[in-house]
Design an enzyme around this catalytic site. Structure first.
Site, PDB file in Angstrom:
ATOM      1  CG  HIS A  50      -2.276  -0.726   0.958  1.00 28.69           C
ATOM      2  ND1 HIS A  50      -2.807  -0.162   0.101  1.00 28.69           N
ATOM      3  CD2 HIS A  50      -2.348  -2.322   1.312  1.00 28.69           C
ATOM      4  CE1 HIS A  50      -3.130  -1.965  -0.065  1.00 28.69           C
ATOM      5  NE2 HIS A  50      -3.510  -2.594   0.931  1.00 28.69           N
ATOM      6  N   GLY A 143      -5.222 -11.777  -3.234  1.00 29.53           N
ATOM      7  CA  GLY A 143      -4.100 -10.712  -3.303  1.00 29.53           C
ATOM      8  C   GLY A 143      -2.557 -10.538  -4.381  1.00 29.53           C
ATOM      9  CG  ASP A 190      -0.649  -5.333  -8.813  1.00 32.13           C
ATOM     10  OD1 ASP A 190       0.258  -4.637  -8.117  1.00 32.13           O
ATOM     11  OD2 ASP A 190      -2.159  -4.544  -8.203  1.00 32.13           O
ATOM     12  CE  LYS A 234      -6.230  -3.834  -6.556  1.00 31.15           C
ATOM     13  NZ  LYS A 234      -6.030  -5.435  -7.586  1.00 31.15           N
TER      14      LYS A 234
HETATM   15  C1  GLA Z   1      -3.139  -4.166  -5.379  1.00 32.35           C
HETATM   16  C2  GLA Z   1      -2.974  -2.726  -6.485  1.00 32.35           C
HETATM   17  C3  GLA Z   1      -1.610  -2.178  -6.047  1.00 32.35           C
HETATM   18  C4  GLA Z   1      -1.238  -2.309  -4.461  1.00 32.35           C
HETATM   19  C5  GLA Z   1      -1.914  -3.379  -3.926  1.00 32.35           C
HETATM   20  C6  GLA Z   1      -0.953  -2.525  -1.949  1.00 32.35           C
HETATM   21  O1  GLA Z   1      -2.486  -4.673  -5.566  1.00 32.35           O
HETATM   22  O2  GLA Z   1      -3.197  -3.098  -6.909  1.00 32.35           O
HETATM   23  O3  GLA Z   1      -1.091  -1.389  -6.795  1.00 32.35           O
HETATM   24  O4  GLA Z   1      -1.880  -0.350  -4.064  1.00 32.35           O
HETATM   25  O5  GLA Z   1      -2.920  -3.523  -3.721  1.00 32.35           O
HETATM   26  O6  GLA Z   1       0.316  -2.535  -2.191  1.00 32.35           O
END
Ligand code: GLA
Length: 458
Positions: A50, A143, A190, A234
C-alpha cells in the site's frame, strides 16, 4: 519502434499441455485456430504494501501463475470473450462500444479495461474484432494480482491485434491507468511487475517514471505463498479506495501544515520530496502534526479551509464520499515506515551480510505488524496464518497484496521447507473442510518468474 517491447516467443502447442487444451477450447468455441497467444503473470509482493499509490518503491516478483489468452481476429468488429473456467460466462459486444460498469466487478470488465486502454492510447476509431479464449491459473481475489494480470494480458492482446508496439514501461503505465475504469484507485505495482519481470530475479519497482532494478534474493531460503482462503475483491468493496483517500488526505493536511502547495500535492511521497527531509523525519512530522484520533469530514474541511462539497467532489473518490471518519496518523505512519523497510530490504539483498535471511525476515514481520495495526488491511485468518507460518519455521511472514483476505508470503530457510509445509498443512488447511479442498492451489513455493509475452505458434 518502441524500445524494449514485451518479447514474442515461439511455442508449439503440441509440446505444451495447457496451450494444447486452450487451443482445443478455442477451436470448439470459434471454429478456427488462434493466430497468437498472450500471457501476463500474477505477482507476489515481498515487501512494500500500500505504498505504490503514495509514490514509493515496492519489491515484488512475478509468479509462474498467469492469464493466458488465445486470440484470432474477426471482420465483424465484435469482441467475443470465453473463459475456460465455467464460473466466468461468455461475453460479446461491439469492439468500438466498450462499457465498464464500476458497480459490478465482473471478470470480463478487467479484460475490457485493457482493450479500452490501448484503443484510447492510439485513438483507434475502428479496431478489428477479436475472438479470445482466456485461461487463468492465478487464484482469484487472493492478493496475487489476478485482476491486473487480466488487464495486462488484454492490453497486450489489443496491441498485437492492432499491430502496434509499445515498450514494457509504456504498457505498464497504460494498464495501470486503464484498470481504474473498474473503479479502484490502485498504484502501478501489479502492472509494472507483470510486464517488467524477468526470470530469476525480484525487482525494485520505482514510479514516476516506472523503473525496475534487479534484486537478487539471498540463497538459503525460499518464498512460500499460502492463501488464507478468505476472498477479497478490491473492486467489490470500498476498503481499498478508503485507504487511498486517507493517504491523500494525510498528504494534504501535512503539506498544508508545512506551508507547501497542498492543493497540488496528492501523495505522501510528494510531500516527503517537497519537504526535502528523510523518511525518519517524515515519521516525526506525522507524530507532530497529525493526531491518532480519527478525523471527521468537518475537521478535515476546517484544517484545509474547504467546504464539504469541495472535499467530496474535489478530493474523495466516488465510492468514498459517504465515509465519515478517516485515520490519517496511522496510515501515514505505515506508509513512511514501510517505504523505509523496502529500501532496507533492497540494501540487505545487495550487501548480503551473514545474517541476510534473518534480517529480511524481520523486515517482513515488521511489515505485517504495520499492515495489521496501522493500516488495518489484515483479517483474523491472515493473522492466524502468519502466526502458524512463523511457528512452522518461517523467518518472516506477512500478508501480500491488498490484504483483507488472500495470501501470505513467508521466507523459509531451505532446510526447514519440508517441515514448514507439513506443519502449515496440518495446522491451517486440515482443520477446515473448505480450506482442505483448496489446499493444493493455496500453499506453494514460488520463484521469480518471467514477464508478459506474446506467444506465436511455429
Ligand atoms: C493492489 C493494488 C496495488 C497495490 C497493492 C497493495 O494489488 O493493485 O497497486 O496498491 O494492492 O500494496
Amino acid at each position: 519502434m518502441a524500445t524494449n517491447p514485451p518479447p514474442k516467443l515461439q511455442v508449439r502447442s503440441s509440446e505444451n499441455d495447457r496451450l494444447k487444451r486452450l487451443k482445443e477450447t478455442f477451436i470448439s468455441k470459434f471454429g478456427l485456430a488462434p493466430v497468437f497467444y498472450a500471457r501476463a503473470p500474477g505477482r507476489v509482493n515481498l515487501i512494500g504494501e500500500h505504498i505504490d499509490y503514495c509514490g514509493y518503491a515496492v519489491l515484488p516478483m512475478a509468479i509462474e501463475q498467469d492469464i493466458l489468452t488465445a486470440v484470432s481476429l474477426n471482420k465483424t468488429q465484435v469482441i467475443q470473450l470465453a473463459n475456460t473456467n465455467p464460473l466466468y460466462p461468455d461475453f460479446t459486444s461491439r469492439i468500438s462500444d466498450i462499457h465498464i460498469d464500476k458497480t459490478k466487478p465482473l471478470w470480463h470488465y478487467y479484460f475490457l479495461c485493457g482493450l479500452k486502454g490501448i484503443q484510447e492510447h492510439f485513438s483507434l476509431a475502428c479496431p478489428p474484432g477479436i475472438n479470445c479464449a482466456v485461461d487463468g491459473t492465478i487464484p482469484a481475489s487472493s492478493g496475487l494480482s489476478s485482476s491486473s494480470a487480466m488487464v495486462c494480458c488484454a492490453g497486450l492482446v489489443a496491441l498485437e491485434a492492432n499491430k502496434k508496439t509499445l515498450s514494457k514501461v509504456e504498457l505498464a503505465e497504460i494498464c495501470a491507468s486503464c484498470e481504474r475504469y473498474i473503479g479502484t484507485e490502485g498504484g502501478g505495482m501489479d502492472q509494472s511487475i507483470s510486464f517488467l519481470a524477468e526470470q530469476g530475479t525480484a525487482k525494485l519497482i520505482e514510479f514516476n517514471p516506472v523503473r525496475a532494478t534487479d534484486v537478487q534474493l539471498p540463497d538459503g531460503a525460499v518464498f512460500v505463498i499460502a492463501n488464507c482462503c478468505v476472498e477479497m475483491n478490491k473492486a467489490a468493496t470500498s476498503h481499498f479506495n478508503i485507504r487511498v483517500m486517507e493517504c491523500r488526505l494525510a498528504a494534504k493536511l501535512l503539506s498544508k501544515a508545512k506551508g507547501l502547495d497542498w492543493k497540488r500535492l496528492l501523495k505522501l511521497g510528494d510531500v516527503h520530496k517537497e519537504a526535502g527531509v528523510t523518511l525518519e523525519e517524515m515519521l516525526a512530522t506525522v507524530e507532530e502534526l497529525l493526531h491518532p484520533e480519527p478525523y471527521s469530514q468537518q475537521e478535515i474541511c476546517q484544517c484545509l479551509g474547504i467546504t464539504l462539497e469541495e472535499l467530496c467532489t474535489g478530493i474523495l473518490s466516488q465510492n468514498t464520499q459517504d465515509v465519515t471518519t478517516f485515520k490519517l496518523y496511522q496510515r501515514a505512519k505505515h506508509v513512511y515506515s514501510e517505504a523505509a523497510r523496502v529500501l532496507e530490504f533492497k540494501d540487505i539483498c545487495d550487501q548480503t551480510p551473514a545474517k541476510a535471511v534473518q534480517l529480511l525476515g524481520e523486515l517482513m514481520n515488521q511489515s505485517h505488524v504495520s499492515c495489521r495495526d496501522m493500516y488495518e488491511c489484515s483479517c483474523p485468518e491472515l493473522d492466524q496464518l502468519v502466526d502458524i507460518c512463523l511457528q512452522s519455521g518461517a523467518v518472516g511472514s506477512r500478508l501480500t497484496g491488498a490484504g483483507w483476505g488472500g495470501c501470505t508470503v513467508s521466507m523459509v530457510p531451505n532446510d526447514k521447507l519440508d517441515s514448514f509445509l507439513s506443519n502449515v498443512r496440518e495446522s491451517y488447511y486440515k482443520t477446515d473442510a473448505r480450506r482442505a479442498a483448496l489446499e493444493t492451489q493455496s500453499l506453494f513455493v514460488t520463484k521469480p518468474g518471467g514477464g508478459a509475452a506474446v506467444l506465436l505458434e511455429v
